[in-house]
Design a protein around this motif. Sequence first.
Motif, PDB file in Angstrom:
ATOM      1  N   ILE A 118       0.838  -1.201   0.000  1.00  0.00           N
ATOM      2  CA  ILE A 118       0.000   0.000   0.000  1.00  0.00           C
ATOM      3  C   ILE A 118       0.872   1.249   0.000  1.00  0.00           C
ATOM      4  CG2 ILE A 118      -1.614   1.373   1.372  1.00  0.00           C
ATOM      5  CD1 ILE A 118      -2.919  -1.263   2.252  1.00  0.00           C
ATOM      6  N   ILE A 119       1.892   1.250   0.871  1.00  0.00           N
ATOM      7  CA  ILE A 119       2.787   2.408   0.938  1.00  0.00           C
ATOM      8  C   ILE A 119       3.580   2.557  -0.358  1.00  0.00           C
ATOM      9  CG2 ILE A 119       4.723   3.437   2.175  1.00  0.00           C
ATOM     10  CD1 ILE A 119       3.743   1.830   4.637  1.00  0.00           C
ATOM     11  N   LEU A 120       4.089   1.433  -0.877  1.00  0.00           N
ATOM     12  CA  LEU A 120       4.851   1.466  -2.122  1.00  0.00           C
ATOM     13  C   LEU A 120       4.003   2.017  -3.264  1.00  0.00           C
ATOM     14  CD1 LEU A 120       7.407   0.704  -3.723  1.00  0.00           C
ATOM     15  CD2 LEU A 120       6.435  -1.592  -4.025  1.00  0.00           C
ATOM     16  N   GLY A 121       2.729   1.645  -3.287  1.00  0.00           N
ATOM     17  CA  GLY A 121       1.857   2.088  -4.365  1.00  0.00           C
ATOM     18  C   GLY A 121       1.406   3.528  -4.246  1.00  0.00           C
ATOM     19  N   LEU A 122       1.220   4.006  -3.011  1.00  0.00           N
ATOM     20  CA  LEU A 122       0.637   5.322  -2.830  1.00  0.00           C
ATOM     21  C   LEU A 122       1.637   6.426  -2.531  1.00  0.00           C
ATOM     22  CD1 LEU A 122      -2.604   4.511  -0.803  1.00  0.00           C
ATOM     23  CD2 LEU A 122      -2.226   4.517  -3.266  1.00  0.00           C
ATOM     24  N   ALA A 123       2.755   6.097  -1.915  1.00  0.00           N
ATOM     25  CA  ALA A 123       3.681   7.142  -1.454  1.00  0.00           C
ATOM     26  C   ALA A 123       4.160   8.081  -2.569  1.00  0.00           C
ATOM     27  CB  ALA A 123       4.862   6.509  -0.734  1.00  0.00           C
ATOM     28  N   PRO A 124       4.745   7.570  -3.649  1.00  0.00           N
ATOM     29  CA  PRO A 124       5.236   8.502  -4.689  1.00  0.00           C
ATOM     30  C   PRO A 124       4.107   9.278  -5.360  1.00  0.00           C
ATOM     31  CG  PRO A 124       6.211   6.305  -4.924  1.00  0.00           C
ATOM     32  CD  PRO A 124       5.078   6.174  -3.965  1.00  0.00           C
TER      33      PRO A 124
ATOM     34  N   ASP B 224      14.151  13.507  10.601  1.00  0.00           N
ATOM     35  CA  ASP B 224      13.089  14.202  11.320  1.00  0.00           C
ATOM     36  C   ASP B 224      11.710  13.655  10.944  1.00  0.00           C
ATOM     37  OD1 ASP B 224      14.209  15.644   8.929  1.00  0.00           O
ATOM     38  OD2 ASP B 224      12.255  16.618   9.042  1.00  0.00           O
ATOM     39  N   PHE B 225      11.552  13.314   9.650  1.00  0.00           N
ATOM     40  CA  PHE B 225      10.271  12.743   9.230  1.00  0.00           C
ATOM     41  C   PHE B 225      10.021  11.404   9.901  1.00  0.00           C
ATOM     42  CE2 PHE B 225       7.602  10.050   6.650  1.00  0.00           C
ATOM     43  CZ  PHE B 225       6.553  10.881   6.313  1.00  0.00           C
ATOM     44  N   TRP B 226      11.059  10.572   9.991  1.00  0.00           N
ATOM     45  CA  TRP B 226      10.891   9.258  10.585  1.00  0.00           C
ATOM     46  C   TRP B 226      10.604   9.349  12.079  1.00  0.00           C
ATOM     47  CZ3 TRP B 226      10.213   4.706   8.214  1.00  0.00           C
ATOM     48  CH2 TRP B 226      10.485   4.662   6.848  1.00  0.00           C
ATOM     49  N   ILE B 227      11.149  10.343  12.758  1.00  0.00           N
ATOM     50  CA  ILE B 227      10.822  10.540  14.172  1.00  0.00           C
ATOM     51  C   ILE B 227       9.343  10.898  14.326  1.00  0.00           C
ATOM     52  CG2 ILE B 227      11.244  12.007  16.186  1.00  0.00           C
ATOM     53  CD1 ILE B 227      14.165  12.204  15.276  1.00  0.00           C
ATOM     54  N   LEU B 228       8.859  11.780  13.443  1.00  0.00           N
ATOM     55  CA  LEU B 228       7.433  12.109  13.455  1.00  0.00           C
ATOM     56  C   LEU B 228       6.583  10.873  13.176  1.00  0.00           C
ATOM     57  CD1 LEU B 228       7.288  15.495  11.492  1.00  0.00           C
ATOM     58  CD2 LEU B 228       6.792  15.145  13.909  1.00  0.00           C
ATOM     59  N   TRP B 229       7.038  10.081  12.223  1.00  0.00           N
ATOM     60  CA  TRP B 229       6.278   8.877  11.867  1.00  0.00           C
ATOM     61  C   TRP B 229       6.195   7.896  13.032  1.00  0.00           C
ATOM     62  CZ3 TRP B 229       8.551   3.987  11.692  1.00  0.00           C
ATOM     63  CH2 TRP B 229       7.661   2.960  11.368  1.00  0.00           C
ATOM     64  N   ILE B 230       7.293   7.701  13.768  1.00  0.00           N
ATOM     65  CA  ILE B 230       7.278   6.803  14.920  1.00  0.00           C
ATOM     66  C   ILE B 230       6.240   7.276  15.938  1.00  0.00           C
ATOM     67  CG2 ILE B 230       8.617   6.002  16.922  1.00  0.00           C
ATOM     68  CD1 ILE B 230      11.078   5.998  15.085  1.00  0.00           C
ATOM     69  N   GLY B 231       6.189   8.585  16.148  1.00  0.00           N
ATOM     70  CA  GLY B 231       5.196   9.132  17.067  1.00  0.00           C
ATOM     71  C   GLY B 231       3.776   8.878  16.600  1.00  0.00           C
ATOM     72  N   THR B 232       3.525   9.055  15.298  1.00  0.00           N
ATOM     73  CA  THR B 232       2.176   8.840  14.784  1.00  0.00           C
ATOM     74  C   THR B 232       1.786   7.364  14.800  1.00  0.00           C
ATOM     75  OG1 THR B 232       3.045   8.811  12.520  1.00  0.00           O
ATOM     76  CG2 THR B 232       2.181  10.897  13.336  1.00  0.00           C
ATOM     77  N   MET B 233       2.749   6.483  14.597  1.00  0.00           N
ATOM     78  CA  MET B 233       2.439   5.052  14.686  1.00  0.00           C
ATOM     79  C   MET B 233       2.008   4.675  16.101  1.00  0.00           C
ATOM     80  SD  MET B 233       2.562   3.380  11.828  1.00  0.00           S
ATOM     81  CE  MET B 233       2.635   1.678  12.408  1.00  0.00           C
ATOM     82  N   LEU B 234       2.571   5.351  17.095  1.00  0.00           N
ATOM     83  CA  LEU B 234       2.236   5.050  18.487  1.00  0.00           C
ATOM     84  C   LEU B 234       0.910   5.674  18.891  1.00  0.00           C
ATOM     85  CD1 LEU B 234       3.045   3.820  21.225  1.00  0.00           C
ATOM     86  CD2 LEU B 234       4.266   5.944  21.709  1.00  0.00           C
TER      87      LEU B 234
ATOM     88  N   LYS C  81       1.986  14.405   6.347  1.00  0.00           N
ATOM     89  CA  LYS C  81       2.495  13.238   5.630  1.00  0.00           C
ATOM     90  C   LYS C  81       2.742  12.071   6.582  1.00  0.00           C
ATOM     91  CE  LYS C  81       4.770  15.965   2.014  1.00  0.00           C
ATOM     92  NZ  LYS C  81       6.056  16.339   1.390  1.00  0.00           N
ATOM     93  N   ALA C  82       3.299  12.352   7.758  1.00  0.00           N
ATOM     94  CA  ALA C  82       3.550  11.291   8.735  1.00  0.00           C
ATOM     95  C   ALA C  82       2.244  10.661   9.193  1.00  0.00           C
ATOM     96  CB  ALA C  82       4.324  11.854   9.929  1.00  0.00           C
ATOM     97  N   THR C  83       1.230  11.490   9.392  1.00  0.00           N
ATOM     98  CA  THR C  83      -0.091  10.980   9.795  1.00  0.00           C
ATOM     99  C   THR C  83      -0.676  10.096   8.706  1.00  0.00           C
ATOM    100  OG1 THR C  83      -0.514  12.945  11.153  1.00  0.00           O
ATOM    101  CG2 THR C  83      -2.426  11.647  10.473  1.00  0.00           C
ATOM    102  N   ILE C  84      -0.609  10.577   7.475  1.00  0.00           N
ATOM    103  CA  ILE C  84      -1.134   9.791   6.356  1.00  0.00           C
ATOM    104  C   ILE C  84      -0.403   8.466   6.239  1.00  0.00           C
ATOM    105  CG2 ILE C  84      -1.295   9.704   3.835  1.00  0.00           C
ATOM    106  CD1 ILE C  84      -1.811  12.744   3.922  1.00  0.00           C
ATOM    107  N   LEU C  85       0.915   8.502   6.334  1.00  0.00           N
ATOM    108  CA  LEU C  85       1.702   7.276   6.217  1.00  0.00           C
ATOM    109  C   LEU C  85       1.346   6.288   7.318  1.00  0.00           C
ATOM    110  CD1 LEU C  85       3.953   5.714   4.793  1.00  0.00           C
ATOM    111  CD2 LEU C  85       5.593   6.841   6.306  1.00  0.00           C
TER     112      LEU C  85
END
Length: 360
Positions: free
Chosen positions: A22-28, A39-49, A182-186
Amino acid sequence: MRDNFMARWLPPLMAFCLSFIIILGLAPALGFQIDRQIDFWILWIGTMLILALPLVYLEIALAKRSKTFVLNALSALTREADASQKWRIVGWLSAVFIPFLAGGILFNIAQTVVQSTQLNMSTHIVFLTGAVIACGLSFLNRQILVLLTAVSVIASFVIANVMGTNLQPWHVTPVEFGEWGKATILALVASGLGLGIYAQSQLAQVQVADRATGSVLPVWFAQILAVVAFGFFAVSSAIPAYSALAAAVFSAALLLSLAKEQFIQRRIALPIQFIVLLVALLIWGIPQLVNIFNPLLMIWGLVICLIYSIFVGWIMKISHLRKAMNFSNEVFYNIWRIAVRIVLPLSIVMALVAYIGQLI
């Protein structure tokens, strides 16, 4: 022994594969190519939690409470909550979204394959060919589809890394509001957008489990692993591109199978089932409409998450989901409820604002 093994490992395996594809298909296509920003990945870790984990709990809790698939569940849940029947529309939005999502994944990855391999064939022809194959494969046994998807996803990742991904080094960039969106969407995309597909794949086990956590955490960890794997993946040559396309076809077949199962349980007439599934899938083959479908896909998915969080957090009775989840400590339930009632809806609204703002 074999049935117990498959029942235990099939849901997280499916979660890993579908989240990755899903991510591979939608991200680009949706403009959040991650570019290995720390910094994006730190935000993403927070949103995953704080977002994805409560959403997975929500999905499993609704399945435990209703003892059925999402399309049927809203009928019982709205009656229990003395709520308007209008809330049931989210079940239909979710069920129709699944084949639409399958079409989006397949089209976007087909486009990537054509561009990266310079294939002498239009994206729409590649997409329609894959869609027809996916429709045929959707009649296979669910376990076979998950295993085929897993083999193709793992093969794509391994082949891509063996042949070289040409990824840029990890780096830090200034944090912007758009990055939060973007982090929230991901995170929500990785979690399956609350569509109920992971609860559907283990409904029998969810019904008899004492606690929801045993069903939630394996799926959630698998989703995290999928996004981490995506951070080390890139299609830079023909072989991994074709392997990714095969994974997309198997994933689309799996999603179609899940949607079909929901319609069957809801006792939808067979001709209507096929019309809805085929239209939602094949509509991606119309060249003039493709440019609006990717934004529509993401906004539609976020709206589904928003409606679920409002319904569960504000409309359903407190005691119902407390019993369904059966947390070991009341504090955990209160934290989850705050996340679903306040944090998740606000975050989704912020993500919608950020995403639509970028479109404008």
